[in-house]
Each structure stands twice: as C-alpha cells, then as structure tokens.
Design an enzyme around this catalytic site. Structure first.
Site, short mmCIF file in Angstrom:
data_model
loop_
_atom_site.label_atom_id
_atom_site.label_comp_id
_atom_site.label_asym_id
_atom_site.label_seq_id
_atom_site.Cartn_x
_atom_site.Cartn_y
_atom_site.Cartn_z
N GLU A 103 0.83 -1.21 0.00
CA GLU A 103 0.00 0.00 0.00
C GLU A 103 0.87 1.26 0.00
O GLU A 103 0.55 2.24 -0.67
CB GLU A 103 -0.96 -0.03 1.19
CG GLU A 103 -2.04 -1.12 1.01
CD GLU A 103 -2.94 -1.31 2.21
OE1 GLU A 103 -2.41 -1.50 3.32
OE2 GLU A 103 -4.17 -1.27 2.05
N GLU A 123 -3.81 -9.66 3.57
CA GLU A 123 -4.61 -9.36 4.77
C GLU A 123 -5.67 -10.42 5.08
O GLU A 123 -5.92 -10.73 6.24
CB GLU A 123 -5.27 -7.98 4.65
CG GLU A 123 -4.33 -6.80 4.92
CD GLU A 123 -3.50 -6.38 3.72
OE1 GLU A 123 -3.45 -7.14 2.72
OE2 GLU A 123 -2.90 -5.29 3.76
N1 3HC Z 1 4.13 -7.40 11.90
C1 3HC Z 1 4.84 -7.75 12.99
N2 3HC Z 1 5.78 -8.73 12.98
C2 3HC Z 1 5.99 -9.37 11.83
C3 3HC Z 1 5.27 -9.07 10.66
C4 3HC Z 1 4.31 -8.02 10.71
N3 3HC Z 1 3.61 -7.65 9.65
N4 3HC Z 1 5.70 -9.89 9.67
C5 3HC Z 1 6.65 -10.67 10.20
N5 3HC Z 1 6.83 -10.35 11.50
C6 3HC Z 1 7.82 -10.93 12.43
C7 3HC Z 1 7.57 -12.40 12.70
O1 3HC Z 1 6.65 -12.58 13.74
C8 3HC Z 1 8.96 -12.87 13.08
O2 3HC Z 1 9.19 -12.45 14.40
P1 3HC Z 1 10.08 -13.33 15.40
O3 3HC Z 1 11.43 -13.40 14.76
O4 3HC Z 1 10.01 -12.60 16.68
O5 3HC Z 1 9.39 -14.67 15.44
C9 3HC Z 1 9.87 -12.04 12.18
O6 3HC Z 1 9.08 -10.90 11.78
C10 3HC Z 1 10.35 -12.76 10.94
O7 3HC Z 1 9.21 -13.32 10.27
P2 3HC Z 1 9.25 -14.78 9.65
O8 3HC Z 1 9.82 -15.73 10.63
O9 3HC Z 1 7.90 -15.05 9.13
O10 3HC Z 1 10.30 -14.58 8.48
P3 3HC Z 1 10.23 -15.07 6.97
O11 3HC Z 1 11.43 -14.50 6.34
O12 3HC Z 1 9.98 -16.53 6.90
O13 3HC Z 1 8.91 -14.37 6.33
C11 3HC Z 1 7.40 -12.57 5.80
C12 3HC Z 1 8.82 -12.98 6.27
C13 3HC Z 1 7.16 -13.09 4.38
C14 3HC Z 1 7.34 -11.09 5.84
C15 3HC Z 1 6.35 -13.21 6.73
O14 3HC Z 1 6.70 -12.93 8.06
C16 3HC Z 1 4.96 -12.69 6.53
O15 3HC Z 1 4.25 -13.17 5.66
N6 3HC Z 1 4.54 -11.69 7.34
C17 3HC Z 1 3.17 -11.23 7.39
C18 3HC Z 1 2.86 -10.33 6.24
C19 3HC Z 1 1.47 -9.76 6.38
O16 3HC Z 1 0.52 -10.45 6.71
N7 3HC Z 1 1.34 -8.46 6.11
C20 3HC Z 1 0.11 -7.82 6.20
C21 3HC Z 1 -0.03 -7.23 7.53
S1 3HC Z 1 -1.61 -6.54 7.77
C22 3HC Z 1 -1.55 -5.04 7.00
O17 3HC Z 1 -0.57 -4.70 6.42
C23 3HC Z 1 -2.79 -4.23 7.14
C24 3HC Z 1 -2.76 -3.05 6.24
O18 3HC Z 1 -3.56 -3.29 5.13
C25 3HC Z 1 -3.28 -1.83 6.94
#
Ligand code: 3HC
Length: 632
Positions: A103, A123
């Site tokens: 975004e 999301e």
């Molecule tokens: N917020 C907070 N923490 C997050 C995060 C996020 N969006 N994404 C990842 N993390 C944290 C994980 O919990 C993890 O923390 P830890 O080391 O303490 O366990 C650390 O970051 C590393 O994450 P991964 O172990 O998952 O690392 P990978 O390299 O395997 O994957 C990733 C990275 C692809 C970014 C994966 O973490 C992921 O898919 N994250 C979620 C992405 C997501 O859902 N984004 C949308 C959020 S909602 C949003 O944006 C709303 C908006 O529209 C307003």
C-alpha cells in the site's frame, strides 16, 4: 532512526530500518511523513526514493499493534502524504512488499523491484482487509479482475508477474538503489507526469463488474468456507467501484476496524505467531551448523514415499527411490509421474517443470546405491520389525554423516534408532498425506538425536516449504495424538445414539475440512485397526473402548479403498453416502455394550469432540512433547 534520510545528488533517499521485516510501526509512519516533508521543502531535491534496509521492503502493518489503541499518524495519512508530494516518489522494492508495504508502494508514483521481489495483499490470511488504500488503488493500477484475485487469495506475485500486471514499472538489473535513483533522475529529466492512483478511476469498459464480483463471492465461499474477510474484501472492492476514492477508503477503514477485534481475526493472528513460535526450540539456536542436504533417498514408493520424493524434486534436490521389488518401484514411479501430469493439467506447473522434476527422481537398485546420499527418509510399512530391518540396512549402507529419518506416524523413534549404531543421526520426519501438498512436517526428536540433526531437519522443512514442528517421542506425536481422543469421542457418540453423518456434519460445519468418520475412511479402517492392536498391550484396563470400528474391519469395510467403511461409495466416487448396513452394525454394537441409545444434539457433539482434542493438547504441552529440549 527507523526512517533514515539520505541524499544522492538531487535524489532524497528514505531508508526504512525497522528490523526484522520493516513493519510499519508508528515510528516508521511518522518517519515517512517527516522524510517526505523534508525532501519537499529542500529546493536541492528533485525526486525521492523510498527503500527498505535489509532483505525486505516492508512486510506490512505491525501485526503486534493490532488490538491495541491506534496511535497517530495512521498509515493512510502517511501514504496520503507520499502520494500528494509534488516531487516524484519512487518505491524501490527488494524482498517482500506485503499488505501495508504494498500500500505504501502504491502511494508512491513509481515502483521498481528486484528480480526476487514479491508483492501482495495477504490481509485476508489474518482475517482483515487491506486497510490503507490497497483495495482502492490496486484495481486502479492493474484492473479489477487481477486485483480482485490477488486480494481474495492473499497470495503474492513475483517480479515477472508484477511487471506483466503493471504493479512495478521496472525490474532492477543491478544494485537496487542505484537503479532506483537513475529511474528517478530519468523521471525528472523527462518530466514524466506523476501518477496519483487516488486521482484515477478503475477501468471498467466492457467489464461486467457485478457478475465478476458475484463470481468472486461464490468462489471465495467455497475456497474460504466460513471465512468472513474474503467476502468483506469483495464488499470493499464494490465500494471502490461505486464510491469516490475517499468515501470508499472511509468505508474500508470502518470495515477493517470492525474485523480487527473479531474472533476470526484474533484466531488467525494467533495462528500466524504460533506458526513462527513452533520453529523455535529452546536449545537449538542459529549458531548450530546445519548439514548440507544436496541429495536424498526415500525408502518406499507407496503414496507416502512417492509424495516425499516429490517434495525433494520440487525443491531441486536429486532423490533416489528404493522399493522391495522392481514392480512396486515401477508402480510408484508411474504414480509420481501421474501426479505431476495432473499438476500440469491443472495449470499448477509447466510441462517443462514436470520433465525437470521427474529427471531428479531416480530408481535405486539396492541399499548399496545409498552410500553417498546426505539424507534418507524411510516410508516403509508401519511395523516395528520392518522399520528396524530398514534402519539396520541403512546403518551399514549410508555414509557416517548422513541423516537417517523415519516417516513413522506413531512408532517409537528411539526403538527404531536402536537398530543402528548411530542413534544420534536418527530422527522422525512425519509428513502428512498428500506429502507434497500438506504444509505440516513433524520433526520427531529422539532421546539421542543430535542437535545439528534437529537443526538440519528444520532447515530442510524450510527448503521444501513446510512448517517444521519439533516434537518429542510419544504415540501419535502432536497432530495425530491430539486428534485421537476426538476420534474416540466421536465413536462413543455414535455408540450412544448419534450417526456418523451427524457427527461429521457438525464438525464440518464447525470448519474442519472433513469429519472424523470421513477421515477414517480415507486413512483406512484397517490402518486404524492395526494401530489399536499395537496399543492393546499398554491400554489401561479401565479406559473406555468402542469396538464398533473393529466390527467394520471384521466385515472387510476398510474405507474408501474397499468402497465401504463408515459410509458407502459409488464406483469411482469419493462422496460418502450413509449406509443402512453401517447403521445396523452401530445399533448392534450399542446393544452389545448395553447402551440405550438416545437423541444427541449437535452442541453436545461439538463440545465433546473439541474438548477431547483440547485436553489432549494441554497434556501434550504439559509433557513437553511440543518443542522439547533433549533433557525435557
Ligand atoms: N508485523 C509484525 N511482525 C511481523 C510481521 C508483521 N507484519 N511480519 C513478520 N513479523 C515478524 C515475525 O513474527 C517474526 O518475528 P520473530 O522473529 O520474533 O518470530 C519475524 O518478523 C520474521 O518473520 P518470519 O519468521 O515469518 O520470516 P520469513 O522471512 O519466513 O517471512 C514474511 C517474512 C514473508 C514477511 C512473513 O513474516 C509474513 O508473511 N509476514 C506477514 C505479512 C502480512 O501479513 N502483512 C500484512 C499485515 S496486515 C496489513 O498490512 C494491514 C494493512 O492493510 C493496513
């Protein structure tokens, strides 16, 4: 500084530095607003590049902030500030731009990505909708249909596809920042008009958007049965079509605020963090050197062995397959080829992928052929004597540093390991059928398994795209053990007055993919029978036992494989149909047990089945079967 301000000639560079994944916490949002303001106010600056430090652009909103009181500035405000900039803003994307990350990029006027970048709005996977303009801006940029697909599935697209769709304007060939700065300079030199997506409209010429949305609702109703957020995304898209940008965004914000505290979103957030926690084992840290796994072998070419071989081939690792007889091996290879062919036909892989993957799977002539492989996974018949024989042979044939793994689903890994002179190299790797599809991989740590073997198994799980969950030795490990009491309770309910179809319906409607009786028919009633026989000796005498499944076994009703089990099946069909013959068996079984049957309500069924599983889950944690340390 969470957003560092730098300068390269006439280009301002805003670098987001919020490890581990540059989530958009409040400091980042404020930092972006400040950085944009400073760049706009500096006459020496002609354009702005927004980039992430490390391997990620931005992973999205900070999920840890959800459910807490929102802190200003909102992300929408930061993105509006970026978009309103009179000086061109270029997003430079490496790694992932997900959710709020994409975004932010859509608020920028131009986007350039590296070859390995991935962009998406995931999301829905955490029970919400893109709430910072993604729903409104993405269809304006790439059209309704592809945008809808990305948002409803939540799946990201890779660089090539993103370029094709027009999400990114260019793919960086060299250093990302250098290329992004050059791109920005070109935009300035060529006076390329700034593109503010909020000021454009969604191209709808010749698009029957009502039909498109209706079809998307119907598809999501099936693919995301019972889930609220995919339907709400489609509501938001409808608003984006029918309302002016600001009004539609206002509605989206209202919807996301409603969804964030909902039970589904809370549960999905919990699952997101729980999946990550499952990868952390107290005494296995990142400093342990993992063994390189460049080649593999699988013992057994049945459904399981074949699926496991596919996991390696899919990850580009050559794999040998060994079987008892040439016929069984040939049959297994044909089945693997057929599975790949089905994937080609469904458009999941290309024909050349199939050729490449089949090329990585070879037949092994015997145990002598396994001398050089880095890992062997045994997927032979579930019987201790068979497993021990296989492991004794592997002990003789394999090189000293090979990982020796068993895919057993309930046998004692320590006893299997005792058939070798190197129990420290033995580990359980329990795949779930179909092995090449299901994401869970139980990593079963024996009493003597070496730490680096556990770490190697965790690395393997990542390589083959599985969620590796380390657990200790016990009957059924974590997944099957926690399901066991639920299945037993389901049998008691049937003995007391319910029918399989009623129990299955209740659990299906609760959200399970299949009820326990339908699962029993897939897994095989003969398999369940063998498991129960192996537990006869140790089962406490006072523990309640339902004999009904044994009666079905005695009638040769083994499940889908014999077209008869808890249900009957028409030839060539997998649709379970209630069977009066089974009802008769159940009635007789109740009578034999001296049980007077009674009407059982759906609520009782759900409560008894779920609580049984929950209680077992608590015991699994208590006994430290989940993520155990060696001494634990
Ligand atoms: N917020 C907070 N923490 C997050 C995060 C996020 N969006 N994404 C990842 N993390 C944290 C994980 O919990 C993890 O923390 P830890 O080391 O303490 O366990 C650390 O970051 C590393 O994450 P991964 O172990 O998952 O690392 P990978 O390299 O395997 O994957 C990733 C990275 C692809 C970014 C994966 O973490 C992921 O898919 N994250 C979620 C992405 C997501 O859902 N984004 C949308 C959020 S909602 C949003 O944006 C709303 C908006 O529209 C307003």
């Amino acid at each position: 500084m969470t957003v560092a301000y730098g300068q390269q000639g006439a280009i301002a560079v805003l670098t987001i530095d919020n490890p581990p994944v540059n989530a958009l916490s409040v400091a980042v949002r404020q930092g972006l607003i400040d950085g944009i303001g400073r760049a706009i106010g500096d006459p020496a600056i002609a354009a702005i590049v927004v980039i992430g430090k490390g391997k990620t652009f931005i992973a999205g909103a900070d999920i840890r902030e959800f459910g807490k009181p929102p802190q200003a500035p909102r992300l929408t405000v930061a993105i509006a500030a970026i978009e309103a900039s009179p000086k061109p803003v270029v997003a430079a994307i490496d790694g992932v731009a997900l959710g709020g990350g994409l975004e932010v990029a859509l608020g920028c006027h131009f986007r350039i990505g590296t070859k390995r970048c991935q962009l998406g709005l995931p999301e829905v996977k955490i029970g919400i909708v893109p709430g910072a303009g993604g729903v409104e801006r993405l269809p304006r940029l790439i059209g309704l249909e592809p945008a809808l697909k990305m948002m409803v599935s939540g799946d990201p697209v890779r660089a090539d596809r993103a370029r094709e769709l027009g999400i990114i304007d260019a793919i960086a060939e060299g250093d990302l920042l250098t290329d992004a700065a050059a791109f920005a300079e070109r935009v300035v030199a060529e006076k390329t008009p700034i593109r503010r997506l909020s000021e454009s409209t969604i191209a709808l010429d010749g698009v029957d958007w009502r039909a498109l949305l209706a079809a998307a609702r119907a598809t999501a109703g099936k693919s995301h049965r019972g889930q609220i957020s995919p339907q709400r995304v489609i509501d938001c898209v409808e608003n984006a079509i029918t309302l002016p940008f600001d009004q539609a965004l206002g509605e989206t914000i209202r919807i996301i605020n409603e969804l964030i505290p909902s039970a589904q979103a809370k549960a999905l957030r919990y699952a997101f963090f729980a999946e990550r926690e499952a990868g952390k084992v107290p005494d296995i840290d990142k400093t342990i050197t993992v063994r390189p796994l460049r080649s593999a072998a699988v013992i057994g070419a049945g459904t399981m062995g074949g699926g496991i071989a596919m996991c390696f081939a899919d990850a580009g690792i050559p794999v040998l397959v060994l079987e008892n007889s040439a016929e069984a091996l040939e049959k297994g290879m044909v089945r693997i080829e057929q599975n790949y062919q089905d994937m080609v036909q469904k458009g999941r892989i290309r024909a050349e992928d199939k050729t490449k993957r089949m090329g990585l799977i070879s037949k092994a002539a015997g145990y002598d052929a396994l001398g050089d492989v880095d890992i062997v996974i045994e997927a032979a018949f579930e019987e201790m004597a068979v497993k021990k024989d296989v492991f004794a042979r592997l002990d003789r044939a394999c090189k000293p540093d090979a990982v020796l793994a068993t895919n057993t689903s309930y046998l004692n890994v320590d006893e299997i390991a005792s058939a070798t002179k190197r129990p420290e190299s033995v580990i359980g790797l329990h795949f779930f059928s179909p092995a090449n599809v299901m994401r869970l991989l139980e990593i079963v740590r024996g009493a003597k398994t070496a730490k680096d073997i556990v770490a190697t198994a965790q690395a393997l799980a990542r390589t083959i795209g599985k969620i590796g969950v380390v657990c200790g030795v016990c009957d059924g490990f974590v997944a099957n053990r926690s399901r066991g009491p639920m299945t037993r309770e389901a049998s008691f309910l049937v003995d007391e007055g319910a029918l399989p179809q009623q129990v299955d319906k209740v659990l299906y409607e609760f959200g399970m993919a299949m009820g326990p009786f339908a699962v029993g028919d897939v897994a095989g009633i003969d398999v369940g029978w063998r498991v129960r026989r192996s537990l006869d000796a140790t089962r406490p005498k006072d523990q309640r036992y339902s004999p009904t499944a044994d009666r079905l076994y005695e009638l040769g009703r083994y499940g889908q494989k014999t077209s008869k089990g808890w249900y009957r099946y028409e030839k060539g069909s997998r649709v379970p149909l209630p069977d009066p013959e089974v009802e008769a068996v159940i009635m007789q079984s109740s009578k034999d047990q001296g049980i007077t049957r009674r009407a059982i309500g759906d609520e009782e069924i759900l409560a008894r089945c779920l609580y049984a599983a929950i209680n077992e889950g608590a015991k699994i944690l208590d006994e430290k079967i989940a993520a155990p340390t060696r001494s634990g």
